[in-house]
Structure formats: C-alpha cells, structure tokens
Design an enzyme around this catalytic site. Structure first.
Site, mmCIF file in Angstrom:
data_model
loop_
_atom_site.group_PDB
_atom_site.id
_atom_site.type_symbol
_atom_site.label_atom_id
_atom_site.label_comp_id
_atom_site.label_asym_id
_atom_site.label_seq_id
_atom_site.Cartn_x
_atom_site.Cartn_y
_atom_site.Cartn_z
ATOM 1 N N LYS A 258 0.834 -1.213 0.000
ATOM 2 C CA LYS A 258 0.000 0.000 0.000
ATOM 3 C C LYS A 258 0.863 1.254 0.000
ATOM 4 O O LYS A 258 0.423 2.324 -0.458
ATOM 5 C CB LYS A 258 -0.976 -0.011 1.170
ATOM 6 N N THR B 274 -3.326 5.633 4.303
ATOM 7 C CA THR B 274 -2.013 6.035 3.789
ATOM 8 C C THR B 274 -2.117 6.893 2.535
ATOM 9 O O THR B 274 -1.244 7.716 2.264
ATOM 10 C CB THR B 274 -1.160 4.784 3.490
ATOM 11 N N GLU C 254 9.327 4.127 3.225
ATOM 12 C CA GLU C 254 9.375 2.709 2.857
ATOM 13 C C GLU C 254 8.857 2.456 1.439
ATOM 14 O O GLU C 254 9.299 1.531 0.758
ATOM 15 C CB GLU C 254 8.556 1.872 3.849
#
Length: 346
Positions: free
Chosen positions: A198, A255, A288
């Site tokens: 995601k 997110t 990330e």
C-alpha cells in the site's frame, strides 16, 4: 498481568506503540541508537523530531543498550526501517544467546516493507535470525494507523496476524483498550504484503495530489492499486479476502489520503516536480514506499503479474520517466473488464 515490553525503534510509530502499552499499565521500554534522542525522552519526556506536540508518560523509559532493554522482557516489538530489521534481529539473537533468559519472549513486528534483493517479508527475516528455541513466536501488528493520532488516543483498529491464533490473541490482549482495538488474523502473508504494497500506491496518490488531480483520480488509483496488491498477494499464497480488511483497503485508505503519511508526502513532492533525491534528503524519515516499489516491481516481473500502476511509479522513481507521460500511458492502455476477486485468484 503486567508485561515487560521492549520496543525496538524510537521513531514515531515505536513511540506511539510504547505509549499504548504504557496506557495499558505495561512496562514499556524504548530502544534507539541516537544518544541525544534517548536523553531527550528520559529527561524531557518528548520526542520532538518525530512527535513534536506529544509529551510521553514519565513511566516510559528509553535505552541505548540492547542488552539492558531486553533484560527479562516478555515481548520484543520491532518497529524499525525494513533495512535495519535483519541487523538488529541478529544482535537481539546474540544478546538472548549470551544472557540465556529464563523465559522466551514473544516477537512482534510493526514494520511495513520488503527486504531489498531477497524481497523477503519481515516475519521471514525475523524467523531466520531468531532461532525457535530463543523465542515464543512471531506476530505481525499492522493496519490503518498514524502515530500522530494514536498518541492522541484517537480511535484506531489494526490487526495482529500469526498462524498460531493463541500468539495473535496474546498480542491482541497486550495492546487492546478503549481507543486501540486489535483484530486477529491468521493470514500472515496477506497482512504483511498488504502493509508493504500500500505504500507504493500511497506514493502514487500523493503524486496525483501534487499534480492537481481531484478525488476521481485518487479513487481510481486506490481501487485499481488494491487490485494490483491483491494479484501479487494471492500469487504468494495470501487469502484475497485479507485485502478488503484492515490490512488491505483499510491501510490503503489511511495512507493514501493523509498528510501524516510520509509516502503520500513523498509522492506529493514528486508531483510538484521535486527530484526524488531531494525528496528523500529533506524528508527526515524513512520512506518505505520508495524501496518497496523496486521490490514489488521485481516480484511482479518474477511472477508474471500485471501491475501497471506499480510499474509506472517504478519508472518515475528509478528511471526518471516523466510523471504526466506515465499517467497518460496508463489511461490509454488496452480496455479491459474490471477484475473480480475470482479473476484475481487466477
């Protein structure tokens, strides 16, 4: 029963999880490798670089010595950048081997990513570095959550995943309270891949915002992005239903739609024309999604999985392709039927 918990990683999420554990009357110990930060937490009870407006409870202690923080703990929570997981896990194993504790700790990880080169999930890395005779089990803690909201005790629900349901329930009981609710899940593969992938889509969502696109475009990206996540996850053995739960669509929503997300902020700057090197240098925290984009692109190629959005984001980040051109090419692809869960499983 009060538990002693070592939280390895004194960033925003590690600090937030330590705060939840402290709220539940456990002994929360934070470990980090920046002496100035450890001193700040212990003397001023703040962690201003990561959570500038939050004051920690006096009962939360920070440590820089790994052996000291691990002494007689019931559980160890890894909340580190993916690239640091293997190194620190190896160090933890050496400490446990040297000190030979009377009880084996439960291992919990709340990191979201895939190891570069090997493309391994974090639970796999931990299992490789921490022998089974040293630990109880490995449990994944993941789901839609921003540290900035958790420390304010805003309502949050996430997942504890482990093939052994009793281990998942231990973590559920450890963290659950009136504002932080944990659901159990036995699909470790799906939960970990949903959490990692995601972040790739969140970079894309931020890029659309930076370019000035509206809600229609963002909804399209998130929905079709979830299809890509599901395709890859199922190819590795995940349950497709996991991706319509907290670790799939839930984590994707939070997110892709919030300024709290560093992956979204990274994409937003890319959309505004800032070079990726400058974005990462100025972020001040690990993004990330950038490394995971490369891992996901390579895994998709390895498995022969069609992931056009991921490929486009990879081309922008790693091949310096033009963002607007990539979006245009996505929209002009061959016309297709919308994939159902049944077709994803194929």
């Amino acid at each position: 029963m009060k538990q002693k918990i070592a939280v390895l990683g004194s960033g925003s999420w590690g600090t937030a999880l330590a705060s939840v554990l402290d709220s539940n009357h456990h002994e929360a110990r934070l470990w980090g490798n920046v002496p100035e930060q450890i001193e700040e937490i212990n003397t001023k009870h703040t962690n201003k670089h990561y959570l500038p407006e939050f004051v920690l409870a006096d009962s939360i202690k920070a440590y820089s010595d790994l052996e000291e923080v691990l002494c007689d703990v019931d559980a160890i929570v890894f909340v580190l950048p993916t690239k640091a997981i293997r190194v620190v896990a190896h160090q933890v194993s050496e400490v446990l081997d040297r000190t030979n504790p009377s009880k084996k700790p439960m291992i919990i990880h709340a990191s979201k990513g895939l190891e570069q080169e090997s493309h391994k999930r974090i639970s796999v890395i931990l299992a490789e570095e921490l022998p089974s005779d040293q630990i109880q089990d490995v449990v994944v803690l993941s789901g839609p959550s921003h540290a900035e909201e958790v420390v304010k005790q805003d309502i949050t629900t996430i997942t504890a995943a482990c093939s052994d349901l009793d281990s998942a329930k231990y973590v559920q009981n450890l963290f659950s309270n009136g504002f932080f609710r944990i659901y159990t899940n036995q699909d470790v593969i799906g939960v970990e891949l949903g959490a990692a992938l995601k972040n790739v889509i969140a970079v894309g969502a931020g890029a659309l915002h930076g370019l000035g696109y509206g809600d229609n475009a963002k909804a399209a990206l998130m929905t079709r992005g979830l299809t890509e996540i599901s395709r890859l996850g199922v190819a590795f053995g995940a349950d497709p239903l996991t991706f319509i739960g907290l670790s799939g669509v839930g984590d994707l929503i939070v997110t892709c739609t919030s300024v709290h997300s560093r992956n979204w902020r990274c994409g937003n700057q890319l959309g505004q024309g800032v070079p990726i090197e400058d974005v990462l240098e100025n972020m001040g925290m690990v993004v990330e999604g950038v490394a995971t984009t490369k891992a996901a692109y390579e895994l998709a190629a390895q498995k022969g999985i069609d992931m056009p959005i991921t490929t486009a984001i990879y081309r922008v980040i790693y091949q310096n392709e033009d963002l607007k051109t990539e979006i245009s090419d996505l929209m002009k692809r061959e016309r297709k039927s919308e994939a159902s869960l049944k077709s994803i499983e194929k």
